[in-house]
Design a protein around this motif. Structure first.
Motif, mmCIF file in Angstrom:
data_model
loop_
_atom_site.group_PDB
_atom_site.id
_atom_site.type_symbol
_atom_site.label_atom_id
_atom_site.label_comp_id
_atom_site.label_asym_id
_atom_site.label_seq_id
_atom_site.Cartn_x
_atom_site.Cartn_y
_atom_site.Cartn_z
ATOM 1 N N GLY A 1 0.820 -1.212 0.000
ATOM 2 C CA GLY A 1 0.000 0.000 0.000
ATOM 3 C C GLY A 1 0.850 1.257 0.000
ATOM 4 N N ILE A 2 1.927 1.237 0.766
ATOM 5 C CA ILE A 2 2.842 2.383 0.798
ATOM 6 C C ILE A 2 3.488 2.570 -0.569
ATOM 7 C CG2 ILE A 2 5.002 3.259 1.763
ATOM 8 C CD1 ILE A 2 4.186 1.871 4.425
ATOM 9 N N LYS B 1 5.659 7.468 -5.744
ATOM 10 C CA LYS B 1 6.028 7.583 -7.148
ATOM 11 C C LYS B 1 6.790 6.357 -7.649
ATOM 12 C CE LYS B 1 7.722 11.688 -6.035
ATOM 13 N NZ LYS B 1 8.553 12.878 -6.134
ATOM 14 N N ALA B 2 6.673 5.239 -6.939
ATOM 15 C CA ALA B 2 7.418 4.039 -7.320
ATOM 16 C C ALA B 2 7.016 3.527 -8.702
ATOM 17 C CB ALA B 2 7.209 2.939 -6.276
ATOM 18 N N PHE B 3 5.769 3.717 -9.076
ATOM 19 C CA PHE B 3 5.300 3.319 -10.395
ATOM 20 C C PHE B 3 5.029 4.600 -11.177
ATOM 21 C CE2 PHE B 3 4.128 -0.194 -7.629
ATOM 22 C CZ PHE B 3 4.750 -1.235 -8.276
ATOM 23 N N LEU C 1 11.862 -3.488 10.054
ATOM 24 C CA LEU C 1 12.747 -2.646 9.241
ATOM 25 C C LEU C 1 12.128 -2.334 7.883
ATOM 26 C CD1 LEU C 1 16.251 -4.179 10.039
ATOM 27 C CD2 LEU C 1 15.398 -1.916 10.696
ATOM 28 N N ALA C 2 11.473 -3.313 7.270
ATOM 29 C CA ALA C 2 10.856 -3.096 5.957
ATOM 30 C C ALA C 2 9.736 -2.065 6.036
ATOM 31 C CB ALA C 2 10.333 -4.418 5.399
ATOM 32 N N VAL C 3 8.883 -2.173 7.037
ATOM 33 C CA VAL C 3 7.787 -1.201 7.173
ATOM 34 C C VAL C 3 8.336 0.171 7.543
ATOM 35 C CG1 VAL C 3 5.727 -0.592 8.511
ATOM 36 C CG2 VAL C 3 5.999 -2.914 7.625
ATOM 37 N N ALA C 4 9.327 0.209 8.422
ATOM 38 C CA ALA C 4 9.921 1.503 8.790
ATOM 39 C C ALA C 4 10.560 2.163 7.570
ATOM 40 C CB ALA C 4 10.949 1.309 9.903
ATOM 41 N N TYR D 1 10.277 6.167 3.240
ATOM 42 C CA TYR D 1 10.240 6.432 1.801
ATOM 43 C C TYR D 1 8.965 7.195 1.445
ATOM 44 C CZ TYR D 1 10.197 5.665 -3.224
ATOM 45 O OH TYR D 1 10.158 5.849 -4.573
ATOM 46 N N ARG D 2 7.852 6.788 2.036
ATOM 47 C CA ARG D 2 6.567 7.443 1.774
ATOM 48 C C ARG D 2 6.587 8.885 2.243
ATOM 49 N NH1 ARG D 2 2.915 9.728 -0.388
ATOM 50 N NH2 ARG D 2 0.770 9.559 0.227
#
Length: 192
Positions: A28-29, A34-36, A160-163, A168-169
């Protein structure tokens, strides 16, 4: 049948629900950033996010049903729906109960997204962050696998991945939907 069958189902479904929640939150993040690039994203990207959220709900339901079915711990409906009603690790279970209610709110408003004002949907959807952190704390304080190395490594990786995704978001606040496309009239060329 093994007398600990329901306890194994409880543990496994809780961990899988947490991992599905992690994947859904991260996806969702990523979708909101702008990742896509470009205005057109394939529908399957959003469908994957929804599917991960649905799997999370399904595994939470299995987790709760297995807790009720387990004859060792004796959880009742109130223990699993009212914070601090449980006599077994009341604080840790309360975190799980709150996470479950947040998850339910996020999922129900997502199903009714087209009928809700965007601001309401977005406000409730932001509870996904709290749902992840409450679930992580619930697992850390109530989970019986928390002392196992594999669990600890998985927990560190998910947190760590969610943080990282959250940072990034925050660093890329402008979403794909509000960014002008390269070919749109009035769009500025990208700086080089």
């Amino acid at each position: 049948m093994n007398p600990q069958f329901w306890w194994y189902v409880t543990r496994a479904s809780g961990i899988v629900a947490w991992l599905m929640l992690t994947a859904s939150v991260i996806w969702g993040i990523v979708l909101s950033t702008k990742a896509f690039a470009g205005n057109r994203r394939p529908a399957w990207l959003l469908d994957l996010h929804r599917w991960l959220g649905g799997l999370t709900v399904a595994f939470v339901a299995i987790h709760i049903a297995a807790l009720v079915a387990d004859s060792y711990s004796h959880f009742g409906v109130a223990d699993l729906t009212v914070p601090y009603a449980s006599s077994w690790k009341p604080g840790a279970v309360a975190l799980g109960v709150l996470a479950m209610w947040f998850l339910a709110a996020v999922e129900l408003t997502s199903l009714a997204m087209k009928r809700l004002p965007k601001r309401v949907w977005r406000g409730v959807h932001m509870a996904s962050y709290a749902t992840f952190w409450l679930t992580s704390l619930h697992a850390a304080f109530a989970g019986t696998d928390r002392t196992r190395l594999l669990y600890q490594g998985t927990a560190a990786g998910t947190i760590l991945a969610v943080a990282w995704a959250t940072m990034y978001r925050v660093g890329n606040r402008r979403s794909v939907r509000s960014a002008p496309s390269r070919g749109a009239p009035g769009a500025r060329p990208a700086p080089e």
